[in-house]
Design an enzyme around this catalytic site. Structure first.
Site, PDB file in Angstrom:
ATOM      1  N   SER A   1       0.854  -1.194   0.000  1.00 31.21           N
ATOM      2  CA  SER A   1       0.000   0.000   0.000  1.00 31.21           C
ATOM      3  C   SER A   1       0.884   1.236   0.000  1.00 31.21           C
ATOM      4  O   SER A   1       2.042   1.185   0.444  1.00 31.21           O
ATOM      5  CB  SER A   1      -0.860  -0.001   1.267  1.00 31.21           C
ATOM      6  OG  SER A   1      -1.533   1.230   1.410  1.00 31.21           O
TER       7      SER A   1
ATOM      8  N   TYR B   1      -1.982   0.520  10.693  1.00 33.35           N
ATOM      9  CA  TYR B   1      -2.016   0.020   9.306  1.00 33.35           C
ATOM     10  C   TYR B   1      -0.729   0.387   8.569  1.00 33.35           C
ATOM     11  O   TYR B   1      -0.154  -0.442   7.862  1.00 33.35           O
ATOM     12  CB  TYR B   1      -3.242   0.594   8.598  1.00 33.35           C
ATOM     13  CG  TYR B   1      -3.408   0.116   7.169  1.00 33.35           C
ATOM     14  CD1 TYR B   1      -3.582  -1.230   6.881  1.00 33.35           C
ATOM     15  CD2 TYR B   1      -3.390   1.025   6.111  1.00 33.35           C
ATOM     16  CE1 TYR B   1      -3.735  -1.667   5.570  1.00 33.35           C
ATOM     17  CE2 TYR B   1      -3.549   0.593   4.803  1.00 33.35           C
ATOM     18  CZ  TYR B   1      -3.719  -0.751   4.534  1.00 33.35           C
ATOM     19  OH  TYR B   1      -3.863  -1.182   3.236  1.00 33.35           O
TER      20      TYR B   1
HETATM   21  C1  8X3 Z   1      -5.004   1.635   1.183  1.00 31.78           C
HETATM   22  C2  8X3 Z   1      -4.450   2.989   0.958  1.00 31.78           C
HETATM   23  O1  8X3 Z   1      -4.520   5.415   1.720  1.00 31.78           O
HETATM   24  O2  8X3 Z   1      -6.094   3.933   2.777  1.00 31.78           O
HETATM   25  O3  8X3 Z   1      -4.058   0.661   1.375  1.00 31.78           O
HETATM   26  O4  8X3 Z   1      -3.785   3.792   3.321  1.00 31.78           O
HETATM   27  S1  8X3 Z   1      -4.720   4.055   2.260  1.00 31.78           S
END
Ligand code: 8X3
Length: 256
Positions: free
Chosen positions: A139, A152
């Site tokens: 990502s 994340y």
């Molecule tokens: C998804 C992109 O911008 O939500 O992996 O982190 S973001």
């Protein structure tokens, strides 16, 4: 007019997180490119329907469960040419000060340890192909930090670094290692899961953004990476919609 058929036996690809979004689109695109696709995801009914649609193989598999991953490797067979480690996700959007440690563990578990488990289980079959590609779905969150994204972004930085480590460790082998790092992709589930089912919050992510990426855009890049000549390793592809120049620079058009 004669149609040329590929004389080689159908090559095998494994896609995790194949029940929806990028995973399902990748499975379809790989099948259209001639692969036998092993579709793995937790939701058995969904992968069964997908596998039937694309003449593939369905495996109910939670990548955080070692026994289920062993079952995936058994179903994939002794020779695998392409592995797409797509299973992953974001859970929660709290600031670090208020973040839930269990959500962070769950994100590390699926985005990093799950990738580790599946890769370990399939490496013998990938090696046996004599010409394999592993594509890890990372990502842009593995490139930068953003507020509320701590768990994340930490996990997706992990995905990136594990990819790089594996490429170093396997340099003498016929196995290529790549990462696709998408930015804003409008899939039905990613943001909904992140916000615990709050559709309004999920919709806000894409509000006013003309043409966010869709799952098929990412699938297209994954399959391009996976089908380069065998001496070509695409290290990474970072991709965003035109309206997202950087993580914090998103052009939004006025709403109705
Ligand atoms: C998804 C992109 O911008 O939500 O992996 O982190 S973001």
């Amino acid at each position: 007019m004669s149609v040329e058929t590929d004389p080689r036996p159908r090559r095998t690809a494994v896609v995790t997180g194949a029940s929806s979004g990028i995973g399902a689109a990748t499975a379809r695109t790989l099948a259209a490119s001639g692969f036998r696709v092993v579709c793995a995801a937790r939701r058995a009914d969904r992968v069964a329907a997908l596998a039937e649609e694309i003449d593939g193989v369905a495996v109910a598999c939670d990548v955080t469960d070692a026994d289920q991953v062993a079952g995936l490797a058994a179903a994939a067979g002794e020779v695998v040419h392409v592995l797409v480690n797509n299973a992953g996700g974001a859970f929660g959007s709290d600031a670090v000060e208020h973040a839930d440690a269990e959500q962070w563990k769950a994100m590390y578990d699926v985005n990093v340890i799950g990738l580790l488990r599946v890769t370990q289980a399939l490496l013998p079959a990938l090696r046996a192909s004599g010409d394999a590609v592993i594509v890890n779905v990372g990502s842009t969150a593995g490139r930068v930090a953003y507020e509320g994204g701590g768990g994340y972004t930490a996990a997706k930085h992990g995905t990136k670094v594990v990819t790089e480590t594996l490429r170093l460790e396997l340099v003498a082998e016929p196995i290529r290692i790549s990462e696709i790092a998408p930015g804003m992709v409008h899939t039905p589930e990613f943001s909904l899961v992140r916000f615990g089912g709050d559709q309004e919050k999920a919709d806000q992510v894409y509000a006013g953004v003309r043409d966010p990426l869709v799952a098929e855009d990412v699938a297209d890049a994954i399959v391009w990476v996976a089908t380069r000549p065998s001496h070509v390793n695409i290290d990474q592809v970072v991709m965003r919609p035109r309206a997202q120049a950087a993580q914090h620079k998103v052009h939004r058009e006025p709403q109705g």
